[in-house]
Design a protein around this motif. Sequence first.
Motif, PDB file in Angstrom:
ATOM      1  N   GLY A   1      29.967  40.562  42.024  1.00 25.91           N
ATOM      2  CA  GLY A   1      28.702  40.336  41.082  1.00 25.91           C
ATOM      3  C   GLY A   1      28.508  41.602  40.322  1.00 25.91           C
ATOM      4  N   GLU A   2      29.252  42.704  40.408  1.00 19.93           N
ATOM      5  CA  GLU A   2      29.046  44.156  39.760  1.00 19.93           C
ATOM      6  C   GLU A   2      29.530  43.984  38.141  1.00 19.93           C
ATOM      7  OE1 GLU A   2      30.861  48.561  40.073  1.00 19.93           O
ATOM      8  OE2 GLU A   2      31.058  47.291  41.669  1.00 19.93           O
ATOM      9  N   TYR A   3      30.601  42.972  38.070  1.00 21.76           N
ATOM     10  CA  TYR A   3      31.181  42.830  36.779  1.00 21.76           C
ATOM     11  C   TYR A   3      30.861  41.519  35.960  1.00 21.76           C
ATOM     12  CZ  TYR A   3      33.921  46.740  38.453  1.00 21.76           C
ATOM     13  OH  TYR A   3      34.373  47.932  38.951  1.00 21.76           O
ATOM     14  N   ASP A   4      30.948  41.544  34.871  1.00 22.25           N
ATOM     15  CA  ASP A   4      30.376  40.236  34.121  1.00 22.25           C
ATOM     16  C   ASP A   4      31.988  39.464  34.165  1.00 22.25           C
ATOM     17  OD1 ASP A   4      31.989  40.631  31.508  1.00 22.25           O
ATOM     18  OD2 ASP A   4      30.897  42.401  31.470  1.00 22.25           O
ATOM     19  N   ALA A   5      31.829  38.195  33.747  1.00 17.97           N
ATOM     20  CA  ALA A   5      33.026  37.197  33.867  1.00 17.97           C
ATOM     21  C   ALA A   5      33.920  37.582  33.183  1.00 17.97           C
ATOM     22  CB  ALA A   5      32.642  35.868  33.697  1.00 17.97           C
ATOM     23  N   LEU A   6      33.903  38.061  31.696  1.00 19.90           N
ATOM     24  CA  LEU A   6      34.939  38.528  31.033  1.00 19.90           C
ATOM     25  C   LEU A   6      35.523  39.724  31.434  1.00 19.90           C
ATOM     26  CD1 LEU A   6      36.529  38.034  28.395  1.00 19.90           C
ATOM     27  CD2 LEU A   6      34.837  39.439  27.017  1.00 19.90           C
ATOM     28  N   THR A   7      35.026  40.758  32.010  1.00 19.93           N
ATOM     29  CA  THR A   7      35.524  41.941  32.661  1.00 19.93           C
ATOM     30  C   THR A   7      36.515  41.598  33.887  1.00 19.93           C
ATOM     31  OG1 THR A   7      33.935  43.208  31.575  1.00 19.93           O
ATOM     32  CG2 THR A   7      34.851  44.261  33.644  1.00 19.93           C
ATOM     33  N   VAL A   8      35.844  40.736  34.578  1.00 22.29           N
ATOM     34  CA  VAL A   8      36.521  40.283  35.907  1.00 22.29           C
ATOM     35  C   VAL A   8      37.994  39.612  35.623  1.00 22.29           C
ATOM     36  CG1 VAL A   8      36.628  38.492  37.750  1.00 22.29           C
ATOM     37  CG2 VAL A   8      34.527  39.971  37.268  1.00 22.29           C
ATOM     38  N   MET A   9      37.841  38.720  34.487  1.00 20.48           N
ATOM     39  CA  MET A   9      39.302  38.095  34.138  1.00 20.48           C
ATOM     40  C   MET A   9      40.144  39.101  33.468  1.00 20.48           C
ATOM     41  SD  MET A   9      39.888  35.658  30.610  1.00 20.48           S
ATOM     42  CE  MET A   9      39.646  37.054  29.625  1.00 20.48           C
ATOM     43  N   LYS A  10      39.809  40.162  32.579  1.00 21.15           N
ATOM     44  CA  LYS A  10      40.796  41.225  32.050  1.00 21.15           C
ATOM     45  C   LYS A  10      41.270  41.949  33.281  1.00 21.15           C
ATOM     46  CE  LYS A  10      38.279  41.616  27.701  1.00 21.15           C
ATOM     47  NZ  LYS A  10      37.731  42.648  26.872  1.00 21.15           N
ATOM     48  N   MET A  11      40.400  42.492  34.100  1.00 19.98           N
ATOM     49  CA  MET A  11      40.817  43.486  35.359  1.00 19.98           C
ATOM     50  C   MET A  11      41.723  42.667  36.487  1.00 19.98           C
ATOM     51  SD  MET A  11      38.130  46.461  35.720  1.00 19.98           S
ATOM     52  CE  MET A  11      36.505  45.631  36.540  1.00 19.98           C
ATOM     53  N   ARG A  12      41.295  41.637  36.496  1.00 17.99           N
ATOM     54  CA  ARG A  12      42.083  40.745  37.447  1.00 17.99           C
ATOM     55  C   ARG A  12      43.600  40.789  36.961  1.00 17.99           C
ATOM     56  NH1 ARG A  12      40.909  34.734  40.517  1.00 17.99           N
ATOM     57  NH2 ARG A  12      42.880  35.214  41.882  1.00 17.99           N
ATOM     58  N   GLU A  13      43.746  40.377  35.595  1.00 19.02           N
ATOM     59  CA  GLU A  13      45.263  40.214  35.121  1.00 19.02           C
ATOM     60  C   GLU A  13      45.980  41.584  35.526  1.00 19.02           C
ATOM     61  OE1 GLU A  13      46.274  38.104  31.539  1.00 19.02           O
ATOM     62  OE2 GLU A  13      44.323  37.342  31.443  1.00 19.02           O
ATOM     63  N   VAL A  14      45.104  42.749  35.314  1.00 24.05           N
ATOM     64  CA  VAL A  14      45.733  44.104  35.335  1.00 24.05           C
ATOM     65  C   VAL A  14      46.383  44.364  36.934  1.00 24.05           C
ATOM     66  CG1 VAL A  14      45.336  46.486  35.172  1.00 24.05           C
ATOM     67  CG2 VAL A  14      44.651  45.204  33.232  1.00 24.05           C
ATOM     68  N   ILE A  15      45.177  44.098  37.758  1.00 24.43           N
ATOM     69  CA  ILE A  15      45.622  44.386  39.045  1.00 24.43           C
ATOM     70  C   ILE A  15      46.604  43.321  39.784  1.00 24.43           C
ATOM     71  CG2 ILE A  15      43.389  45.373  39.425  1.00 24.43           C
ATOM     72  CD1 ILE A  15      42.653  42.858  41.265  1.00 24.43           C
ATOM     73  N   GLU A  16      46.704  42.114  39.146  1.00 23.96           N
ATOM     74  CA  GLU A  16      47.836  41.287  39.402  1.00 23.96           C
ATOM     75  C   GLU A  16      49.109  41.630  39.330  1.00 23.96           C
ATOM     76  OE1 GLU A  16      46.701  37.419  38.425  1.00 23.96           O
ATOM     77  OE2 GLU A  16      45.416  36.981  40.185  1.00 23.96           O
ATOM     78  N   GLN A  17      49.183  42.388  37.887  1.00 24.04           N
ATOM     79  CA  GLN A  17      50.510  42.872  37.543  1.00 24.04           C
ATOM     80  C   GLN A  17      50.873  44.058  38.305  1.00 24.04           C
ATOM     81  OE1 GLN A  17      52.672  41.534  35.237  1.00 24.04           O
ATOM     82  NE2 GLN A  17      50.949  39.852  35.227  1.00 24.04           N
ATOM     83  N   LEU A  18      50.087  44.709  38.822  1.00 25.83           N
ATOM     84  CA  LEU A  18      50.253  45.872  39.538  1.00 25.83           C
ATOM     85  C   LEU A  18      50.733  45.782  41.142  1.00 25.83           C
ATOM     86  CD1 LEU A  18      47.332  48.207  38.394  1.00 25.83           C
ATOM     87  CD2 LEU A  18      49.804  48.686  37.947  1.00 25.83           C
ATOM     88  N   GLU A  19      50.174  44.683  41.476  1.00 30.26           N
ATOM     89  CA  GLU A  19      50.327  44.023  42.689  1.00 30.26           C
ATOM     90  C   GLU A  19      51.977  43.411  42.652  1.00 30.26           C
ATOM     91  OE1 GLU A  19      50.154  42.341  46.794  1.00 30.26           O
ATOM     92  OE2 GLU A  19      49.603  44.141  45.778  1.00 30.26           O
ATOM     93  N   LEU A  20      52.136  42.681  41.545  1.00 29.55           N
ATOM     94  CA  LEU A  20      53.368  42.065  41.570  1.00 29.55           C
ATOM     95  C   LEU A  20      54.443  43.149  41.318  1.00 29.55           C
ATOM     96  CD1 LEU A  20      52.778  39.420  39.002  1.00 29.55           C
ATOM     97  CD2 LEU A  20      53.843  38.959  41.523  1.00 29.55           C
ATOM     98  N   ALA A  21      54.097  44.567  41.048  1.00 30.82           N
ATOM     99  CA  ALA A  21      55.279  45.582  40.836  1.00 30.82           C
ATOM    100  C   ALA A  21      55.507  46.143  42.199  1.00 30.82           C
ATOM    101  CB  ALA A  21      54.472  46.781  39.970  1.00 30.82           C
TER     102      ALA A  21
END
Length: 205
Positions: free
Chosen positions: A166-186
Amino acid sequence: MRLRLTPREDSYYALFADSANNLVTASRLLVEIISDGSDRDALAEKMRACEHAGDERTHAIMNRLNESFITPFDREDIYRLASNLDDVMDFMEAAADLIVLYQIDHLPKEVVRQVEVLERAAELTADAMPRLRSMQHLNEYWIEINRLENQADQVYRRLLAKLFSGEYDALTVMKMREVIEQLELAADAFEHVANTVETIAVKES
């Protein structure tokens, strides 16, 4: 003097080493990209150059594989190792590109830990590639990579929990989730590299 009855194509070792060293460069660019105040556009351009260089090395390995009658180890394993190394590069470049495209100014501190894990994995991988020639002292490498990947999983789960707190708004969550998923895949792809190296070593022992 021992005679080698079966000729071996040694240029693969140099190509794998070059690919792994390129990952070290890319991981250090990621460290800079997530730093506050960095020139992300310029760094992202350097990352794209790294990705292009990685593609060239992968193509060189595949071309050599198509031309070679004798290979230093199984052709299938050469293909898999080259592809795994290429995957790592692709995921890191994607993460960097998303940070720039989404204009994410402030990333959670856990992302720093994700990138630190990737940098260490890249260094270990670059150190291991030259040892493919002798197949000596490689078990410490894949054991440590496995440990790092487990760390990366833990950091990733903590990041997801933080994003949905709940710390972040929905759009920020969507953006950051994509980033951290790519890092996890790496991180996962680094483990795939290590698993392939382990398979090669077992076959050659």
